[in-house]
Scaffold this motif. Sequence first.
Motif, PDB file in Angstrom:
ATOM      1  N   THR A  38      -9.252  -4.543  -2.434  1.00 20.15           N
ATOM      2  CA  THR A  38      -9.002  -3.252  -1.786  1.00 20.15           C
ATOM      3  C   THR A  38      -7.637  -2.622  -2.065  1.00 20.15           C
ATOM      4  N   LEU A  39      -6.589  -3.392  -1.814  1.00 17.99           N
ATOM      5  CA  LEU A  39      -5.267  -2.789  -1.866  1.00 17.99           C
ATOM      6  C   LEU A  39      -4.903  -2.395  -3.299  1.00 17.99           C
ATOM      7  N   CYS A  62      -8.097 -10.883  -4.453  1.00 19.56           N
ATOM      8  CA  CYS A  62      -6.679 -10.702  -4.107  1.00 19.56           C
ATOM      9  C   CYS A  62      -5.806 -11.824  -4.668  1.00 19.56           C
ATOM     10  N   LEU A  63      -4.773 -11.441  -5.415  1.00 25.55           N
ATOM     11  CA  LEU A  63      -3.898 -12.410  -6.070  1.00 25.55           C
ATOM     12  C   LEU A  63      -2.619 -12.667  -5.273  1.00 25.55           C
ATOM     13  N   PRO A 114      -0.513  -2.244  -8.297  1.00 20.93           N
ATOM     14  CA  PRO A 114      -1.628  -3.111  -8.720  1.00 20.93           C
ATOM     15  C   PRO A 114      -1.148  -4.219  -9.658  1.00 20.93           C
ATOM     16  N   VAL A 115      -1.724  -5.404  -9.481  1.00 21.34           N
ATOM     17  CA  VAL A 115      -1.267  -6.520 -10.289  1.00 21.34           C
ATOM     18  C   VAL A 115      -2.329  -7.002 -11.272  1.00 21.34           C
ATOM     19  N   GLY A 135       0.807  -1.209   0.000  1.00 18.89           N
ATOM     20  CA  GLY A 135       0.000   0.000   0.000  1.00 18.89           C
ATOM     21  C   GLY A 135       0.838   1.255   0.000  1.00 18.89           C
ATOM     22  N   ARG A 136       0.454   2.185   0.869  1.00 22.29           N
ATOM     23  CA  ARG A 136       1.022   3.536   0.791  1.00 22.29           C
ATOM     24  C   ARG A 136       2.353   3.673   1.500  1.00 22.29           C
ATOM     25  N   VAL A 137       3.252   2.759   1.257  1.00 21.57           N
ATOM     26  CA  VAL A 137       4.592   2.905   1.813  1.00 21.57           C
ATOM     27  C   VAL A 137       5.565   3.086   0.655  1.00 21.57           C
TER      28      VAL A 137
END
Lengths: 442, 349
Positions: free
Chosen positions: B112-113, B150-151, B158-159, A254-256
Amino acid sequence: MPLTPVLTERYAVERSWTLAAYEATEGYVGLRRALQMTPDELVTMVKDSGLRGRGGAGFPTGMKWSFIPQPKPGETPTGPAAKPKYLVVNADEGEPGTCKDIPLMMADPHSLVEGVAIAAYAIRSHFAVIYVRGEAVHAHRRLVAAVEEAYAAGYLGTDVLGSGYDLEVVVHAGAGAYICGEETALLDSLEGHRGQPRLKPPFPAVAGLYGSPTVVNNVETLASVPFVVRGGAAWFKAFGPEKSPGPKIYSLSGRVVRPGQYEAPMGTTMNELLEMAGGVRPGHQLKFWTPGGSSTPYFTAEHLDVPLDFDSVAAAGSMLGTTALMVFDETDSIVEATLRFTQFYAHESCGKCTPCREGTYWLVQILQRLVDGRGTARDLDLLLDTCDNILGRSFCALGDGATSCIASSLKYFKDDYVALLPADERDRLGRTLKLEPVGAMA
Amino acid sequence: MSALPGSTEGTAVTGLDSSPVEPVAADLPPLTEQTRLECRELMARYPQARSALLPMLHLVQSVQGYVSPEGVALCAEELGLTKAEVGAVATFYTMYKRSPTGRHIVSVCTNTLCNVLGGQRIFEAVKADLGVGHDQTTADGSITLEHAECLAACDYAPVVTVDYEFYDQQDVESTRELVAALRRGEKPLPTRGAPLTDFRGVSRQLAGFSQHADAEAARAAVDGPSAGVPTLVGVRLAEERGEAAPPMQAPAPAPTPDVDEPRAATRPTGRTGQAPEKEASDARVAAAGNPAERAGAKTADPDRKGPSRRRTGTRATGTDTPATPAQSGSGEGPAPSTSPSPPTAQREV
């Protein structure tokens, strides 16, 4: 805490996935040593090391192994003790945020194979299955190659390294179902069924694969075992806290500034890990994060000094889970993040238990209308009420996990939800909002 | 063929609903005697034959591009199950496709991520370019598109995956280019994974068989790159900072001579680059206890083979994939360029 690469140390070795590279770095030394020990001595050693399951629950690994009913000397075994024993590796990594096992299986598949051989020997199993997530094709391919190499070199198969011990290992690909990461669903799937969880008890240790005593262990857990055997219980215990020791792979995303895999002793804090990862991206502040994947309640900036080990994280109101540290900053909407996670649970709910199947569906509807600005004053309580009707009311932990992000986001960021309400609904809120903690009604 | 006794002609066998089966493509390869024999081979690998059902479904999918009514029937016949029982399993798992797939399957993570970093935008752009939605196939049969959960590659978000091989740190433009290249029949190399074959090929691998004609191609697939910057960031940082795990004590009772292998020479300290492997390789060839081990030990020679060369220049790998800023490392913060140890640069990046 310093970085302590143990499981990840081979990642940087040239062609680390080959048997040659593995043997060059003390690979299979642990298995040789283990075969000199009795299975019971091994179980004791792993118990003494304090190794706890890395799949999320943190159950003591040696204790799990010791639950397998074994024939008593001099007696004709009956019941479960008379049945074959099985070892099943849970390599079905899919919890959102979690990305530790697939890199491990790609970079160092032999460490898992060696851990499998040692664990199977310890529980007197002659058949082990590595159940790999279907989408993880490169990890699957590396594992298949590693198992082939291990057979050819005598580490698996008949009469392992001349010890008289036989072990067959099959690499088995799943087919895209998060629920199969739940151990009993995994067993059903492995038996050729829909992957739906079983009611426990009986636990797999007594009635697992084909109704026989079965140990289900996570990849990182088993990959730790050769190191425990090589280094000894005391060495392993030197990492981190007394009650949940060992090196641990922390996965930052994420945001790191520098996301990735950081291996450090159990009990390392998020502050320390953020420092290693270059911090939150410049110009922004951390807003919320997960200590161990989407099923673990969110943490906030208040929790940066919580030692990330099983007990300390639980004491602070979340779960260590899989140490999947997803970092979000002030530009990220917590309600939308929560909606995405909830959509995931609704999609992945296997449908067996009504509270989870229906509850996750309704949670998505409520969150979606909140995000769309169509929420009502009642919705915040309705979310928690729905969570209450899921938590603890289904066979497995999927439903429980689905409530974590909702309950914790409402606990820490209620105002973010309120801000999404239309103005007239916001006015009504003061008169109706109760926000009883989830679990109060259970 | 029908789903349940009494149901009408054309009723789906693989579905729980009664939607008509899509017309069978004229060029659908038949399931052969070979497929049947391979099913039996899979069944023999497990203590109980039914454990082979998931691999068998991957297998029939590898022949026909999806789990067809014929595929369901074959599995049922071999396992002594009803088609309904097999259909119930096949429909539970998202990787078993219920209508013919394209040559490649493109999966965009929108969980989400990845989403926070642009996953949904990527999916929308590709959807618009291809003119198909989730779980749909382009008219030319080149691509099946899906949004994925989620992969397990959040550190590379992003993947996107193609035939489940990783294309890491994507953005809208890089993915659009990737997909355009696939449609032209090109096979850009993944950032982590094997050179692409196609969806059917990878299904065959998941069934538990080699999808490659010869050992060399199989080896090249295994040797496809696996560790990018995020995978190695911790171990590199530890090296840079001189941090390490506490050393292991020498074991009190040394059970076999093997364990006394010179640790200092073999331990991957990471401070000598690839040298330890070479040293240890020689030591091990000498020490190997049996012919198999010796053969294995010989392959340790790090200078032995070509593929490592291919990997040492990751950038070369990357050039065939759509040019992404992220792939050149810029999105990942500084690579440890300040590292005092030049050999690290030679290792896999």
